[in-house]
Enzyme design. Structure first.
Site, PDB file in Angstrom:
ATOM      1  N   GLY A  55       1.099  -1.164   0.018  1.00 36.87           N
ATOM      2  CA  GLY A  55      -0.075  -0.042  -0.057  1.00 36.87           C
ATOM      3  C   GLY A  55       0.843   1.222   0.040  1.00 36.87           C
ATOM      4  CB  ALA A  56       1.093   4.051  -2.204  1.00 38.23           C
ATOM      5  NE  ARG A  97       5.301  -3.237  -5.003  1.00 37.77           N
ATOM      6  CZ  ARG A  97       4.083  -3.552  -4.490  1.00 37.77           C
ATOM      7  NH1 ARG A  97       3.436  -3.219  -3.310  1.00 37.77           N
ATOM      8  NH2 ARG A  97       2.972  -3.936  -5.447  1.00 37.77           N
ATOM      9  CD  GLN A 204      -3.197  -6.777  -3.531  1.00 40.42           C
ATOM     10  OE1 GLN A 204      -3.978  -7.665  -4.128  1.00 40.42           O
ATOM     11  NE2 GLN A 204      -1.852  -6.680  -3.949  1.00 40.42           N
ATOM     12  CG  ASP A 245      -0.184   2.193  -5.961  1.00 39.48           C
ATOM     13  OD1 ASP A 245      -1.293   1.767  -6.113  1.00 39.48           O
ATOM     14  OD2 ASP A 245       0.739   1.688  -4.986  1.00 39.48           O
ATOM     15  CG  ASN A 255      -5.461   2.035  -7.227  1.00 40.66           C
ATOM     16  OD1 ASN A 255      -4.570   1.909  -6.244  1.00 40.66           O
ATOM     17  ND2 ASN A 255      -6.521   1.589  -7.146  1.00 40.66           N
ATOM     18  CE  LYS A 256      -2.412  -4.021  -6.497  1.00 44.36           C
ATOM     19  NZ  LYS A 256      -0.947  -4.570  -6.858  1.00 44.36           N
TER      20      LYS A 256
HETATM   21  O1  MRU Z   1       0.408  -4.046  -4.658  1.00 48.16           O
HETATM   22  P1  MRU Z   1      -0.126  -3.459  -3.242  1.00 48.16           P
HETATM   23  O2  MRU Z   1      -1.062  -4.067  -2.568  1.00 48.16           O
HETATM   24  O3  MRU Z   1       0.897  -2.470  -2.696  1.00 48.16           O
HETATM   25  O4  MRU Z   1      -1.093  -2.425  -4.150  1.00 48.16           O
HETATM   26  C1  MRU Z   1      -1.813  -1.318  -3.377  1.00 48.16           C
HETATM   27  C2  MRU Z   1      -2.928  -0.500  -4.049  1.00 48.16           C
HETATM   28  O5  MRU Z   1      -2.959  -0.643  -5.275  1.00 48.16           O
HETATM   29  C3  MRU Z   1      -3.659   0.540  -3.222  1.00 48.16           C
HETATM   30  O6  MRU Z   1      -4.945   0.786  -3.905  1.00 48.16           O
HETATM   31  C4  MRU Z   1      -2.683   1.875  -3.297  1.00 48.16           C
HETATM   32  O7  MRU Z   1      -1.496   1.575  -2.878  1.00 48.16           O
HETATM   33  C5  MRU Z   1      -3.332   2.818  -2.482  1.00 48.16           C
HETATM   34  S1  MRU Z   1      -3.164   2.716  -0.513  1.00 48.16           S
HETATM   35  C6  MRU Z   1      -3.828   3.661   0.146  1.00 48.16           C
END
Ligand code: MRU
Length: 356
Positions: A55-56, A97, A204, A245, A255-256
């Site tokens: 999560g960012a 990452r 997630q 992100d 984003n994801k």
């Molecule tokens: O690969 P991840 O689990 O780190 O991806 C997370 C996301 O895409 C979240 O939507 C994003 O980081 C926003 S967190 C507030």
């Protein structure tokens, strides 16, 4: 490790205790609550790369403390050598990452704090770094709360809210970004329901969002990613709120993977689509989404589920972890300074140009 918000009913995402970085291993949730102590740069890199902390915003805070951990073995060095090692280890952690800008944002901020410091020995400079990491951590909690206050106005009584992936408390060190309006609306007694996309391939949404919302007593329903369009078409969803992100200067955002599909469907059926994000996720140096680097992850995340093969051996696989949603599909950004509507390029620059 106690959550900073007791009503969340969750362990904290991470904590700095007795000069140690402890993280909640998110790959083990929801079945097991495992706290891990990270003791060197390599362990911090791996924890971020393997999504044990993810999560960012949470990655940003983990990296700030992680840099302190990485420097602990150098506290006896002459100050010049300490400063050299600091730059090297920040670059190393930054490679864990590529997509979430909070990682590089936080590490650059740590290096700026070191540059500003007039510490004359390594131990004093180390202490200044811990102070900066603690500020980044405290601010992250405050940003979530502010996003929540602005965003809760979007949740009308009786409405359905759809979210994708986990932009929740577990993705931050506070109330989350997309979930902050949800938690504050819940606390205000507003009745509403949430649909959580499971979020293939790493789930997630199912493992983390469904878990944390359920723990907080929110009315949450888990759906597979492919069900979102039909729910939106069937008028079950009044607003979509997702996290981000990295947000480019023109308002495109990463984003994801799967977020783009939700945005397209929401636009088709005239459902408002909001992105909750703190200023630490803005990257106004990147002009548009085309320039955002998308992380490609291992094939077995797609070919296996819970350690079991679900695809023929040797099959060709693609596994981009994120997608980019163009700004014209976004209704608004929920930021700590308020909700921003189009045109995003000028609005983002006006509100955050000097800070990001
Ligand atoms: O690969 P991840 O689990 O780190 O991806 C997370 C996301 O895409 C979240 O939507 C994003 O980081 C926003 S967190 C507030």
């Amino acid at each position: 490790m106690v959550s900073p918000s007791p009503f969340l009913n969750l362990p904290a995402t991470l904590a700095w205790e007795d000069d140690c970085l402890r993280i909640l291993d998110q790959t083990r949730l929801p079945q097991s609550t495992v706290i891990e102590t990270l003791t060197n740069a390599h362990e911090v890199w791996r924890a971020i790369h393997e999504l044990r902390v993810r999560g960012a915003p949470a990655i940003g805070v983990a990296a700030a403390y992680g840099l302190c951990v990485a420097m602990q073995s150098s506290r006896d060095l002459p100050i010049g050598a300490f400063r050299e090692a600091l730059k090297e280890r920040a670059a190393y952690l930054d490679s864990a990452r590529p997509t979430a800008v909070n990682l590089s944002w936080s590490l650059k901020r740590m290096l700026r704090a070191a540059d500003r410091s007039n510490a004359s020995d390594a131990l004093s400079l180390y202490r200044a770094l811990v102070d900066e990491a603690t500020s980044i951590h405290d601010e992250d909690q405050l940003l979530c709360e502010q996003i929540g206050r602005h965003g809760m106005t979007l949740i009308a009584p009786g409405s359905g809210v759809l979210t994708h992936c986990n932009a929740g408390a577990l993705a931050t060190t506070g109330l989350g970004t997309a979930t902050a309006p949800i938690y504050l609306a819940q606390r205000a007694g507003i009745p509403f329901r949430v649909y959580a996309d499971e979020t293939r391939p790493l789930l997630q949404g199912a493992r983390l969002t469904a878990y944390e919302l359920q723990q907080a007593g929110v009315d949450v329903t888990l759906i597979t990613d492919g069900m979102a369009a039909s729910l939106i078409a069937g008028k079950q969803v009044d607003v979509v709120i997702v996290g981000a992100d990295r947000v480019a200067a023109n308002g495109d955002f990463a984003n994801k993977i799967g977020t783009l599909s939700v945005a397209i469907v929401a636009r088709h059926f005239n459902v408002p689509f909001y992105v909750a994000c703190p200023s630490s996720t803005l990257d106004l140096q990147t002009p548009s989404g085309n320039a955002i680097v998308i992380e490609e992850r291992r094939d077995d995340e797609v070919t296996h589920l819970g350690g079991h093969a679900i695809a023929p051996e040797g099959i060709k696989v693609r596994n981009p972890a994120f997608d980019v949603t163009p700004h014209d599909l976004v209704t608004g950004y929920i930021t700590e300074r308020g909700i921003i509507n189009a045109p995003f390029d000028t609005q983002l620059a006006a509100l955050f140009g000097a800070t990001s």
